[in-house]
Write an enzyme that holds these catalytic residues in place. Structure first.
Site, PDB file in Angstrom:
ATOM      1  N   LEU A 172       0.868  -1.180   0.000  1.00 26.21           N
ATOM      2  CA  LEU A 172       0.000   0.000   0.000  1.00 26.21           C
ATOM      3  C   LEU A 172       0.903   1.227   0.000  1.00 26.21           C
ATOM      4  O   LEU A 172       1.973   1.215   0.608  1.00 26.21           O
ATOM      5  CB  LEU A 172      -0.905   0.039   1.247  1.00 26.21           C
ATOM      6  CG  LEU A 172      -2.053  -0.955   1.356  1.00 26.21           C
ATOM      7  CD1 LEU A 172      -2.847  -0.675   2.632  1.00 26.21           C
ATOM      8  CD2 LEU A 172      -2.981  -0.894   0.155  1.00 26.21           C
ATOM      9  N   ASP A 173       0.465   2.292  -0.664  1.00 22.82           N
ATOM     10  CA  ASP A 173       1.212   3.540  -0.612  1.00 22.82           C
ATOM     11  C   ASP A 173       1.361   3.991   0.834  1.00 22.82           C
ATOM     12  O   ASP A 173       0.512   3.698   1.684  1.00 22.82           O
ATOM     13  CB  ASP A 173       0.494   4.636  -1.406  1.00 22.82           C
ATOM     14  CG  ASP A 173       0.458   4.336  -2.899  1.00 22.82           C
ATOM     15  OD1 ASP A 173       1.266   3.519  -3.355  1.00 22.82           O
ATOM     16  OD2 ASP A 173      -0.393   4.933  -3.585  1.00 22.82           O
ATOM     17  N   LYS A 174       2.397   4.738   1.091  1.00 24.69           N
ATOM     18  CA  LYS A 174       2.672   5.211   2.457  1.00 24.69           C
ATOM     19  C   LYS A 174       1.482   5.940   3.057  1.00 24.69           C
ATOM     20  O   LYS A 174       1.128   5.736   4.224  1.00 24.69           O
ATOM     21  CB  LYS A 174       3.904   6.127   2.442  1.00 24.69           C
ATOM     22  CG  LYS A 174       4.297   6.669   3.802  1.00 24.69           C
ATOM     23  CD  LYS A 174       5.532   7.555   3.696  1.00 24.69           C
ATOM     24  CE  LYS A 174       5.892   8.154   5.049  1.00 24.69           C
ATOM     25  NZ  LYS A 174       7.074   9.030   4.971  1.00 24.69           N
TER      26      LYS A 174
END
Length: 347
Positions: A172-174
């Protein structure tokens, strides 16, 4: 007597020469090193099918990649007493010889704060013999590096050092929050990767977008490509025949329409970098709070008017059946409090 004396002199000279050579070698060695003696590792079923270079990179975590490939190239790594190319795939019961390795001692090893480890432990949604599901918070990278002190996977390994294997299944993106999968064996990891390729894992997100959504449910297929000169940003491209263009597929469903925004459910059918954010921006409905692809003026207004201070993107629902065990996984989690508060402001 003369010959014996000459022989002794020659022996002393050779000893002195070796001593000088050893001293030079010590001077040339980097300071603060740990010497790992030669090791012989027997491959078990969990690592069968893995490439030898990837196996070594995991075994020698603190060793530069260039060093790993150098010892492979020089033939210092042996599999069943034979030289191994980096592409060699290991088999069950193979015996791998790992040569002595010099590792630099870290001046300051990054230790994850106990308070964070406690929070991470409380974020576990589900755990069994095969899989761990974690509710990742926004702002936490899944991997450390590139200025990130520590990521989710490194932190989890410190939390659970007794686990012989634990690895991320997907990312997942940060700034995206929600469900992240970890595998507890290499076999399960490979199975889940194949299931992702075959679209056998259903992943759903909730997002708040700018503007009123038009047309109800939409099945979007397009191609994404990294921006030239940037590894951290992608764009929709029309040339689907480009070698660098990756097919991207999502299903968008409206949940609630507001005056200026729409709350959406997104079913992710492929897992390209920044897929949801890029596709929505291309449609003219960027994700609210998106600093890369969003509307900056709208983001500033939303921060002031409805208290949105982060990317409004949350992986809230996951379901699939693990074929090897027959287990069915179906988990939903609520929006985090800071996003629920934003929705309350819109009502």
């Amino acid at each position: 007597m003369k010959k014996a004396s000459e022989a002794n002199t020659k022996k002393v000279q050779e000893t002195d020469k070796k001593r000088v050579s050893d001293q030079d070698n010590k001077k040339s060695m980097p300071e603060n090193v740990l010497v790992h003696k030669v090791r012989f590792v027997t491959i078990d079923a969990s690592h069968a099918g893995q490439r030898i270079d990837n196996f070594l990179l995991r075994e020698l975590k603190d060793t530069p990649r260039s060093y790993v490939y150098r010892i492979l190239r020089k033939g210092e790594v042996r599999v069943n007493k034979k030289r191994a190319k980096p592409t060699l795939k290991l088999q069950d019961q193979d015996i791998v010889r790992i040569p002595p390795v010099y590792l630099p001692v870290k001046e300051k090893q990054e230790t994850v704060p106990k308070s964070f480890l406690d929070t991470l432990s409380e974020s576990i949604i589900h755990e069994d013999d095969d899989i761990i599901l974690i509710n990742k918070s926004s702002g936490l990278a899944v991997h450390g590096g590139s200025g990130v002190r520590f990521g989710l996977i490194e932190s989890f390994r410190q939390l659970r050092p007794e686990l012989p294997f634990v690895e991320l299944v997907h990312r997942l993106d940060k700034e995206t929050s929600g469900i992240v999968m970890l595998a507890k064996s290499r076999g399960v990891l490979l199975e889940l990767h194949e299931m992702l390729k075959q679209k056998q894992i259903n992943k759903f997100y909730q997002t708040l977008i700018l503007g009123k959504w038009q047309g109800g449910k939409q099945h979007i297929k397009n191609h994404l490509q990294r921006n030239r000169g940037s590894k951290q940003k992608v764009r929709v491209v029309k040339d689907k025949n480009s070698d660098k263009a990756k097919e991207s597929e999502s299903i968008f469903r409206p949940i609630k329409l507001y005056q200026q925004y729409s709350l959406m459910e997104v079913e992710l059918l492929t897992g390209r970098m920044h897929q949801i954010r890029t596709q929505l921006a291309d449609l003219g409905n960027p994700v609210m709070g998106d600093s890369q692809y969003g509307d900056f003026a709208a983001n500033r207004a939303a921060k002031k008017d409805i208290g949105l201070k982060r990317l409004f993107l949350h992986a809230y629902h996951l379901n699939f059946k693990l074929n090897s065990s027959g287990k069915v996984y179906d988990y939903k989690i609520d929006l985090p409090k800071e996003l629920t508060a934003v929705i309350e402001q819109l009502r």
